[in-house]
Design a protein around this motif. Structure first.
Motif, PDB file in Angstrom:
ATOM      1  N   VAL A 223       0.848  -1.199   0.000  1.00  0.00           N
ATOM      2  CA  VAL A 223       0.000   0.000   0.000  1.00  0.00           C
ATOM      3  C   VAL A 223       0.880   1.245   0.000  1.00  0.00           C
ATOM      4  N   LEU A 224       1.924   1.234   0.835  1.00  0.00           N
ATOM      5  CA  LEU A 224       2.760   2.431   0.915  1.00  0.00           C
ATOM      6  C   LEU A 224       3.541   2.659  -0.374  1.00  0.00           C
ATOM      7  N   SER A 225       4.163   1.597  -0.925  1.00  0.00           N
ATOM      8  CA  SER A 225       4.996   1.847  -2.104  1.00  0.00           C
ATOM      9  C   SER A 225       4.161   1.984  -3.373  1.00  0.00           C
ATOM     10  N   ASP A 226       3.176   1.114  -3.570  1.00  0.00           N
ATOM     11  CA  ASP A 226       2.465   1.108  -4.850  1.00  0.00           C
ATOM     12  C   ASP A 226       1.292   2.080  -4.880  1.00  0.00           C
ATOM     13  N   ALA A 227       0.866   2.567  -3.719  1.00  0.00           N
ATOM     14  CA  ALA A 227      -0.255   3.522  -3.731  1.00  0.00           C
ATOM     15  C   ALA A 227       0.162   4.863  -3.137  1.00  0.00           C
ATOM     16  N   VAL A 228       0.543   4.886  -1.862  1.00  0.00           N
ATOM     17  CA  VAL A 228       0.759   6.181  -1.203  1.00  0.00           C
ATOM     18  C   VAL A 228       1.941   6.943  -1.822  1.00  0.00           C
ATOM     19  N   ILE A 229       3.111   6.313  -1.876  1.00  0.00           N
ATOM     20  CA  ILE A 229       4.284   7.010  -2.434  1.00  0.00           C
ATOM     21  C   ILE A 229       4.099   7.230  -3.937  1.00  0.00           C
ATOM     22  N   ALA A 230       3.561   6.225  -4.611  1.00  0.00           N
ATOM     23  CA  ALA A 230       3.317   6.382  -6.054  1.00  0.00           C
ATOM     24  C   ALA A 230       2.406   7.579  -6.289  1.00  0.00           C
ATOM     25  N   TYR A 231       1.358   7.671  -5.463  1.00  0.00           N
ATOM     26  CA  TYR A 231       0.415   8.789  -5.624  1.00  0.00           C
ATOM     27  C   TYR A 231       1.106  10.126  -5.355  1.00  0.00           C
ATOM     28  N   LEU A 232       1.864  10.211  -4.253  1.00  0.00           N
ATOM     29  CA  LEU A 232       2.504  11.489  -3.892  1.00  0.00           C
ATOM     30  C   LEU A 232       3.498  11.924  -4.969  1.00  0.00           C
ATOM     31  N   HIS A 233       4.252  10.971  -5.472  1.00  0.00           N
ATOM     32  CA  HIS A 233       5.241  11.256  -6.502  1.00  0.00           C
ATOM     33  C   HIS A 233       4.540  11.831  -7.745  1.00  0.00           C
ATOM     34  N   GLU A 234       3.463  11.141  -8.122  1.00  0.00           N
ATOM     35  CA  GLU A 234       2.708  11.565  -9.299  1.00  0.00           C
ATOM     36  C   GLU A 234       2.035  12.926  -9.061  1.00  0.00           C
ATOM     37  N   LEU A 235       1.538  13.135  -7.829  1.00  0.00           N
ATOM     38  CA  LEU A 235       0.915  14.419  -7.493  1.00  0.00           C
ATOM     39  C   LEU A 235       1.934  15.551  -7.653  1.00  0.00           C
ATOM     40  N   GLY A 236       3.172  15.307  -7.176  1.00  0.00           N
ATOM     41  CA  GLY A 236       4.230  16.304  -7.313  1.00  0.00           C
ATOM     42  C   GLY A 236       4.461  16.642  -8.779  1.00  0.00           C
ATOM     43  N   GLU A 237       4.469  15.612  -9.620  1.00  0.00           N
ATOM     44  CA  GLU A 237       4.699  15.858 -11.056  1.00  0.00           C
ATOM     45  C   GLU A 237       3.532  16.627 -11.678  1.00  0.00           C
ATOM     46  N   ARG A 238       2.315  16.242 -11.319  1.00  0.00           N
ATOM     47  CA  ARG A 238       1.137  16.931 -11.866  1.00  0.00           C
ATOM     48  C   ARG A 238       1.118  18.387 -11.411  1.00  0.00           C
ATOM     49  N   TRP A 239       1.507  18.571 -10.138  1.00  0.00           N
ATOM     50  CA  TRP A 239       1.521  19.917  -9.569  1.00  0.00           C
ATOM     51  C   TRP A 239       2.525  20.782 -10.341  1.00  0.00           C
ATOM     52  N   GLU A 240       3.695  20.209 -10.650  1.00  0.00           N
ATOM     53  CA  GLU A 240       4.707  20.975 -11.395  1.00  0.00           C
ATOM     54  C   GLU A 240       4.234  21.326 -12.792  1.00  0.00           C
ATOM     55  N   ARG A 241       3.455  20.422 -13.400  1.00  0.00           N
ATOM     56  CA  ARG A 241       2.947  20.709 -14.755  1.00  0.00           C
ATOM     57  C   ARG A 241       1.723  21.623 -14.720  1.00  0.00           C
ATOM     58  N   GLY A 242       1.295  22.012 -13.532  1.00  0.00           N
ATOM     59  CA  GLY A 242       0.124  22.877 -13.393  1.00  0.00           C
ATOM     60  C   GLY A 242      -1.182  22.113 -13.553  1.00  0.00           C
ATOM     61  N   GLU A 243      -1.122  20.759 -13.449  1.00  0.00           N
ATOM     62  CA  GLU A 243      -2.353  19.963 -13.626  1.00  0.00           C
ATOM     63  C   GLU A 243      -3.076  19.705 -12.300  1.00  0.00           C
ATOM     64  N   ALA A 244      -2.396  19.992 -11.186  1.00  0.00           N
ATOM     65  CA  ALA A 244      -3.062  19.880  -9.879  1.00  0.00           C
ATOM     66  C   ALA A 244      -2.880  21.234  -9.196  1.00  0.00           C
TER      67      ALA A 244
END
Ligand code: B12
Length: 295
Positions: free
Chosen positions: A124-145
């Motif tokens: 849960v932590l590696s495949d969901a929580v960290i995966a989600y946070l990492h992806e959120l950071g990327e989306r945030w940088e692209r202005g998508e979040a």
């Protein structure tokens, strides 16, 4: 194998790869060597997989992680029911993303409950929580979040991690003292590392964001910490305390983690560099000291 056009609900190999994190080459190799997957084909010859293939590939990965040979892992994964009773971690992750993007805290908590009921904590932590946070950071940088979505999601997840952390100071295992360098506020990876270490029998003392080096050194000495882990995302903040890290490494085992740390800094200051994500590095750290067995 039937020849057919693309159908709704079936996955192309790229999509299966994206959902499972397994490269297309390896998916094809598992199909060829072990018959793990039996895709249908489009009229153009492209492979099409049913949704259940996601669970089968995830089962293969988890059997491999348990140390089974590839042939054994494939046999066990293929023997599991074709339609899994539970949702795959990838589909739950999609639900989590939609709940957090929509500012729906109760739904996000309920998806996290379902994940924790169906998968191991580390998955849960590696495949969901960290995966989600990492992806959120990327989306945030692209202005998508938006900043609001990022703050909301970070705070829901931080709260949940702190919930999982409850009691992590208890027990008699090795003690990890965890902190972020002065000025560093990003602590979600560090919290995750602590939760996994505790699940592996360690005790955790958490000083968290923005910890002055002097007080960290004092705490490490008083508690006789087995490992001191400093984590953060800013290189500048690590560099600013390079000398203090070197002093601390003279007295204790010190590890540096997060994208602000580097092999170079660790080498100069006599610390260990943890280059990977929080879950894999927690496993590595846990392997450096074996918790004492009860007599
Ligand atoms: C969430 C977030 C915040 C939250 C943090 C909440 C919290 N308690 O952690 C809040 C809102 C507080 C915040 C604040 C700020 N943030 Co911010 N934040 C982010 C964001 C969106 C995600 C970071 C995150 O937690 N990711 C989850 C982690 C687990 O994933 P990851 O970062 O990919 O980490 C990987 C590795 O580094 C490693 N790892 C990370 N931590 C650890 C720990 C251990 C122990 C181990 C083993 C591994 C490990 O594992 C991960 C996967 O492999 C990023 C965007 C991005 N692209 O990263 C910006 C980002 C990190 N923030 C940034 C900035 C500039 C700020 C602010 C200065 C913004 C401002 N103007 O106010 C402030 C102040 C920060 C400070 N003083 O430290 C910059 C950092 C730039 C830099 N390198 O210095 C980023 C990159 C955004 C950007 N592109 O500008 N932020």
């Amino acid at each position: 194998m039937k020849s057919m056009g693309a159908q709704e609900g079936l996955l192309r190999i790229g999509e299966l790869s994206r959902r499972t994190g397994v490269k297309p080459d390896l998916l094809r190799a598992w199909e060829r060597r072990y018959g793990l997957l039996e895709p249908q084909r489009t009229s153009g010859g492209f492979r099409l997989y049913p949704q259940a293939a996601v669970a089968r590939v995830e089962a293969m990965r988890s059997h491999l992680a348990e140390g089974l040979s590839a042939a054994q892992a494939a046999r066990m994964a293929a023997a599991a029911p074709a339609e899994p009773a539970m949702a795959s971690i990838a589909s739950l992750l999609e639900e989590l993303r939609s709940a957090l993007d929509g500012f729906d805290e109760p739904r996000a908590q309920s998806v996290l409950d379902r994940m924790l009921a169906s998968f191991t904590l580390e998955t849960v932590l590696s495949d969901a929580v960290i995966a989600y946070l990492h992806e959120l950071g990327e989306r945030w940088e692209r202005g998508e979040a938006s900043v609001a979505q990022e703050h909301f999601a970070s705070s829901v997840i931080r709260g949940r991690l702190l919930g999982l952390a409850r009691g992590w100071g208890a027990g008699s295992g090795p003690l990890a003292l965890l902190a972020c360098p002065p000025g560093e506020e990003h602590d979600l990876g560090l919290l995750t590392l602590g939760v996994v270490l505790h699940a592996r029998g360690w005790r955790v003392a958490y000083l968290g964001p923005d910890t002055p080096m002097e007080t960290l050194a004092q705490a490490a000495k008083n508690m006789r910490a087995d490992w001191v882990v400093l984590a953060g995302l800013s290189t500048k903040r690590f560099r600013a305390v390079e000398n203090e890290i070197a002093d601390l490494s003279g007295e204790h085992r010190v590890a540096l983690a997060g994208s602000g740390a580097s092999a170079d800094l660790a080498q100069k200051s006599g610390a260990l560099f943890l280059p990977g994500g929080p879950v894999e590095e927690a496993k590595r750290l846990a392997g450096t000291i074996q918790p004492q067995r009860a007599h």
